[in-house]
Design an enzyme around this catalytic site. Structure first.
Site, short mmCIF file in Angstrom:
data_model
loop_
_atom_site.label_atom_id
_atom_site.label_comp_id
_atom_site.label_asym_id
_atom_site.label_seq_id
_atom_site.Cartn_x
_atom_site.Cartn_y
_atom_site.Cartn_z
N CYS A 36 -39.39 17.22 12.48
CA CYS A 36 -38.74 18.00 11.41
C CYS A 36 -37.35 18.43 11.86
CB CYS A 36 -39.57 19.24 11.08
SG CYS A 36 -41.24 18.91 10.51
N HIS A 48 -33.50 18.98 10.37
CA HIS A 48 -33.33 20.38 10.02
C HIS A 48 -33.24 21.32 11.23
CE1 HIS A 48 -33.91 19.72 5.73
NE2 HIS A 48 -34.92 18.93 6.01
N ARG A 52 -43.74 18.89 -0.73
CA ARG A 52 -42.46 18.67 -0.03
C ARG A 52 -42.68 18.36 1.45
NH1 ARG A 52 -39.21 16.38 1.14
NH2 ARG A 52 -36.99 16.73 1.52
N CYS A 87 -41.89 14.95 3.73
CA CYS A 87 -41.14 14.94 5.00
C CYS A 87 -41.87 14.08 6.03
CB CYS A 87 -40.96 16.35 5.54
SG CYS A 87 -39.75 17.34 4.64
#
Length: 268
Positions: free
Chosen positions: A177, A181, A225, A229
Site C-alpha cells: 500500500c 500512498h 476500495r 488496491c
C-alpha cells in the site's frame, strides 16, 4: 426519475468540460474543478435515499428492520456513527468497521447470513443493498470530525496489524500500500495520491471514501476500495469483512483523527 436524469446530465457536462479546465491549470487543479462541478449533484444521493429505505425496511427470515442496529452510538443511532468507526464492540468481541458491523446486525436482527456478502458480487443482490445502506449511514456523519477511539487494547492491536499490512511488500510486483500512498507528491496518471502515513493525506483519503466513481458509475464502499488496491497490486483480494481490511481501516482512521468527514465522496 427527473433527479436521476439531472444527475446524469451533470456528469456528462462535467466530463466534457474537465479537459478544458485542466488546460488552464495543473492536472490536479483540473481534477479538483471536475469534482467540484459534480459535487452538488453527487449521484451518491441516490444510494443514500435507497439506503435509508432499506435501513427501515423489514427484511430477511426474521422480517425485521435495522432500526435496532447498534453502530456504537446506541440502537438505531446513525448520526455521527461512521465518524467513530472502526471501533471495538463487546457484543461480538471484535473490532469492526461499518460494513462488518452491518453484517453482524443483519445476521442477528434479520437472519441474513454473512455468506450473502462473503460470496456476493459488488453491486449485486444483498451486496448492492449493503452499499446503499453504507451510503446512507456515512452521509449521517458528513462534515463531522473523524473521532476514532483508540483506548481499547483490541484497537491498538488492529492498528499495529494495519500498519504492518500497509507496509508489507509482496506479490509479483513487490508492491505494498505504501508504494503508492507512503510518500508525498506521488501520482498515477493524472491522479494525485494522498500520503496516508500523514494526517493531512489520511484525512483526505479516509475522509472521502466511500464514494461514487464517475468512471464506472458505481458506488464503492471502503472495503471495495481496499479490495481493488489489492487487485492492482496483483494480490489475492481479501475476503469481505476480513480482519486485514478492518486493520487497514483502523490504521487510516487513527491517522485521520480530527479530519473532516466528506463522505459520500466523488471520485474520477
Amino acid at each position: 426519475m427527473k433527479k436521476r436524469l439531472t444527475l446524469a446530465a451533470l456528469a456528462i457536462v462535467a466530463a466534457f468540460t474537465a479537459p478544458a479546465a485542466m488546460a488552464e491549470g495543473s492536472a490536479a487543479d483540473g481534477i479538483a474543478q471536475y469534482r467540484a462541478m459534480l459535487a452538488e449533484g453527487n449521484p451518491s444521493e441516490l444510494w443514500e435515499l435507497a439506503g435509508e429505505d432499506i435501513w427501515k425496511e423489514k427484511r430477511g427470515p426474521k422480517q425485521a428492520s435495522l432500526e435496532q442496529c447498534d453502530l456504537g452510538k446506541g440502537p438505531g443511532v446513525v448520526k455521527g456513527a461512521s465518524a467513530a468507526l472502526p471501533r471495538y464492540f463487546k457484543d461480538t468481541g471484535r473490532v469492526q468497521d461499518l460494513e462488518s458491523r452491518l453484517m453482524s446486525c443483519m445476521e442477528t436482527l434479520q437472519g441474513i447470513a454473512p455468506e450473502n456478502f462473503v460470496k456476493g458480487k459488488w453491486g449485486k443482490g444483498e451486496m448492492e443493498k449493503m452499499e446503499q445502506i453504507v451510503a446512507y449511514v456515512v452521509g449521517q456523519s458528513r462534515d463531522m470530525k473523524v473521532n476514532v477511539d483508540m483506548s481499547a487494547p483490541q484497537m491498538k492491536k488492529m492498528y499495529a496489524l494495519g500498519k504492518e499490512a500497509f507496509f508489507y511488500r509482496a506479490g509479483p510486483m513487490d508492491f505494498a500500500c505504501a508504494t503508492c500512498h507512503g510518500q508525498d507528491d506521488k501520482r498515477i496518471r493524472l491522479q494525485d495520491l494522498p500520503n496516508l502515513t500523514k494526517h493531512e493525506g489520511a484525512a483526505a483519503g479516509w475522509g472521502s471514501w466511500p464514494a461514487y466513481r464517475v468512471s464506472n458509475g458505481q458506488f464503492w464502499t471502503m472495503q471495495h476500495r481496499l479490495n481493488d488496491c489489492y487487485r492492482q497490486q496483483r494480490f489475492p483480494e481479501p475476503i469481505y469483512g476480513s480482519d486485514v481490511t478492518i486493520a487497514l481501516s483502523v490504521y487510516m482512521a487513527k491517522t485521520a483523527n480530527g479530519g473532516t468527514v466528506m463522505t459520500p465522496g466523488i471520485k474520477r
